[in-house]
Enzyme design. Structure first.
Site, PDB file in Angstrom:
ATOM      1  CB  SER A 184      -0.861   0.013   1.259  1.00  0.00           C
ATOM      2  OG  SER A 184      -1.352   1.319   1.509  1.00  0.00           O
ATOM      3  CE1 TYR A 220      -3.725  -2.088   4.868  1.00  0.00           C
ATOM      4  CE2 TYR A 220      -3.118   0.090   4.097  1.00  0.00           C
ATOM      5  CZ  TYR A 220      -3.587  -1.181   3.838  1.00  0.00           C
ATOM      6  OH  TYR A 220      -3.911  -1.539   2.542  1.00  0.00           O
TER       7      TYR A 220
HETATM    8  N1  LIG Z   1      -8.886  -1.568  -1.355  1.00  0.00           N
HETATM    9  C1  LIG Z   1      -7.938  -0.628  -1.203  1.00  0.00           C
HETATM   10  O1  LIG Z   1      -8.208   0.591  -1.243  1.00  0.00           O
HETATM   11  C2  LIG Z   1      -6.493  -1.036  -1.022  1.00  0.00           C
HETATM   12  C3  LIG Z   1      -5.501  -0.053  -1.128  1.00  0.00           C
HETATM   13  C4  LIG Z   1      -4.177  -0.420  -0.932  1.00  0.00           C
HETATM   14  C5  LIG Z   1      -3.856  -1.727  -0.641  1.00  0.00           C
HETATM   15  N2  LIG Z   1      -4.840  -2.665  -0.547  1.00  0.00           N
HETATM   16  C6  LIG Z   1      -4.438  -4.033  -0.212  1.00  0.00           C
HETATM   17  O2  LIG Z   1      -4.902  -4.927  -1.208  1.00  0.00           O
HETATM   18  C7  LIG Z   1      -5.205  -6.196  -0.605  1.00  0.00           C
HETATM   19  C8  LIG Z   1      -6.631  -6.574  -0.963  1.00  0.00           C
HETATM   20  O3  LIG Z   1      -7.512  -5.581  -0.454  1.00  0.00           O
HETATM   21  P1  LIG Z   1      -9.070  -5.575  -0.837  1.00  0.00           P
HETATM   22  O4  LIG Z   1      -9.515  -4.162  -0.777  1.00  0.00           O
HETATM   23  O5  LIG Z   1      -9.300  -6.365  -2.072  1.00  0.00           O
HETATM   24  O6  LIG Z   1      -9.689  -6.340   0.423  1.00  0.00           O
HETATM   25  P2  LIG Z   1     -11.105  -7.071   0.545  1.00  0.00           P
HETATM   26  O7  LIG Z   1     -11.504  -6.971   1.963  1.00  0.00           O
HETATM   27  O8  LIG Z   1     -12.066  -6.595  -0.514  1.00  0.00           O
HETATM   28  O9  LIG Z   1     -10.773  -8.590   0.189  1.00  0.00           O
HETATM   29  C9  LIG Z   1      -9.954  -9.341   1.011  1.00  0.00           C
HETATM   30  C10 LIG Z   1     -10.283 -10.810   0.823  1.00  0.00           C
HETATM   31  O10 LIG Z   1      -9.450 -11.539   1.728  1.00  0.00           O
HETATM   32  C11 LIG Z   1     -10.220 -12.598   2.276  1.00  0.00           C
HETATM   33  N3  LIG Z   1      -9.609 -13.000   3.544  1.00  0.00           N
HETATM   34  C12 LIG Z   1      -9.687 -12.368   4.752  1.00  0.00           C
HETATM   35  N4  LIG Z   1      -9.023 -13.067   5.680  1.00  0.00           N
HETATM   36  C13 LIG Z   1      -8.506 -14.157   5.050  1.00  0.00           C
HETATM   37  C14 LIG Z   1      -7.736 -15.274   5.493  1.00  0.00           C
HETATM   38  N5  LIG Z   1      -7.367 -15.393   6.777  1.00  0.00           N
HETATM   39  N6  LIG Z   1      -7.367 -16.202   4.589  1.00  0.00           N
HETATM   40  C15 LIG Z   1      -7.757 -16.099   3.284  1.00  0.00           C
HETATM   41  N7  LIG Z   1      -8.507 -15.080   2.815  1.00  0.00           N
HETATM   42  C16 LIG Z   1      -8.885 -14.127   3.691  1.00  0.00           C
HETATM   43  C17 LIG Z   1     -11.630 -12.012   2.434  1.00  0.00           C
HETATM   44  O11 LIG Z   1     -12.607 -13.026   2.535  1.00  0.00           O
HETATM   45  C18 LIG Z   1     -11.747 -11.178   1.164  1.00  0.00           C
HETATM   46  O12 LIG Z   1     -12.330 -11.930   0.110  1.00  0.00           O
HETATM   47  C19 LIG Z   1      -4.920  -6.039   0.883  1.00  0.00           C
HETATM   48  O13 LIG Z   1      -3.605  -6.445   1.145  1.00  0.00           O
HETATM   49  C20 LIG Z   1      -5.036  -4.542   1.083  1.00  0.00           C
HETATM   50  O14 LIG Z   1      -4.295  -4.098   2.184  1.00  0.00           O
HETATM   51  C21 LIG Z   1      -6.155  -2.350  -0.735  1.00  0.00           C
END
Ligand SMILES: NC(=O)c1ccc[n+]([C@@H]2O[C@H](COP(=O)([O-])OP(=O)(O)OC[C@H]3O[C@@H](n4cnc5c(N)ncnc54)[C@H](O)[C@@H]3O)[C@@H](O)[C@H]2O)c1
Length: 258
Positions: free
Chosen positions: A146, A169
């Site tokens: 991130s 985070y």
């Molecule tokens: N969405 C954003 O704005 C954003 C920005 C920067 C970085 N990120 C990073 O991108 C990645 C994905 O984020 P996202 O927004 O798609 O999240 P999200 O919450 O939409 O999806 C995360 C998925 O992980 C699954 N999950 C949770 N715990 C788990 C476990 N123990 N084992 C297996 N699966 C599990 C959930 O069921 C979900 O389907 C993360 O690392 C997040 O930090 C997201």
């Protein structure tokens, strides 16, 4: 027609494959020919993604905080698909209280969230990399970082909302980026590449005020779309990035340059 991005015959595990970024990553990798394992601990959402995507996508249950669950998945995919070519870590595990203001985060909550998220990314990389080393055919790892793993948060984007970015985070994502550098250095001899993709805020129907604040703060004038991130992951997994390892590619519309 240039086939530099083609993933025909390759198998990719996408952890968190049922999530916002994970599902789009599965779609893009599959579109370019990969067999995709939608690996997630949410069975309902995972099977829905599998059904939406087509024959090349398969849901498998995975809990990245449980080492036996990881070992089982790696063993099964290795056997069923004759090896694992790519691992993309998009899972986002968190405690029920995750997302609190700094003043309210206890040491226990800090530890639990770092263990689940940073620890889970470590454990999946560890077991998949061991399989890749044994198979001796190279491979590729992409971890989701991130912008808040490379810079301090700009809390002004949360003005007028009750939103924040939690302190855990900063520790998790700073750790993911440097863990990935370690992996790149350690695994290079085995032909295994490891990179981080660090998105800025991804649009997900957030509060209007937050979206406005964020857009005004971003040179390209908008939040990220999941596809912006998935396309960068495709590049890193593909042969087009065959000499790229240990890098952190920031996908944030320029948010972090100011
Ligand atoms: N969405 C954003 O704005 C954003 C920005 C920067 C970085 N990120 C990073 O991108 C990645 C994905 O984020 P996202 O927004 O798609 O999240 P999200 O919450 O939409 O999806 C995360 C998925 O992980 C699954 N999950 C949770 N715990 C788990 C476990 N123990 N084992 C297996 N699966 C599990 C959930 O069921 C979900 O389907 C993360 O690392 C997040 O930090 C997201």
């Amino acid at each position: 027609m240039c086939d530099r991005f083609t993933l025909n015959g390759q198998t990719a595990i996408v952890t968190g494959g049922a999530g916002l970024l994970g599902a789009e990553t599965c779609a893009v990798l599959g579109e370019y020919g990969a067999n995709v394992i939608v690996a997630d601990n949410n069975r309902g959402r995972g099977t829905a993604v599998e059904e939406r995507l087509g024959d090349w996508a398969e849901f498998r249950h995975l809990d990245i905080t449980d080492e036996d669950s990881i070992k089982n998945l790696v063993h099964e995919v290795d056997a069923d698909f004759e090896g694992i070519d790519a691992l993309v870590n998009c899972a986002y595990p968190r405690t029920e209280t995750y997302g609190q203001q700094f003043e309210d985060v206890t040491l226990r909550e800090w530890n639990e969230n770092l263990s689940m998220h940073l620890g889970g990314y470590y454990a999946t990389c560890h077991h998949v990399a061991k399989e890749m080393i044994e198979r001796d055919a190279g491979g590729c790892i992409v971890n989701l970082g991130s912008i808040y793993g490379v810079r301090a948060p700009d809390f002004s984007v949360y003005d007028g909302t009750d939103m924040t970015t939690p302190v855990e985070y900063a520790g998790i994502k700073g750790g993911v980026i440097n863990l990935t550098r370690y992996l790149a250095s350690y695994l290079g001899d085995h032909g295994i590449r490891a990179n981080t993709v660090s998105p800025g805020g991804v649009f997900n129907d957030q509060k209007e005020r937050f979206v406005r604040n964020y857009e005004e703060r971003t040179p390209l004038g908008r939040m990220a779309e999941p596809e912006d991130v998935a396309n960068t992951i495709l590049y890193l997994v593909s042969d087009a990035a065959s000499y790229v390892t240990g890098q952190n590619i920031v996908v944030d519309g320029g948010f972090s340059i100011q």
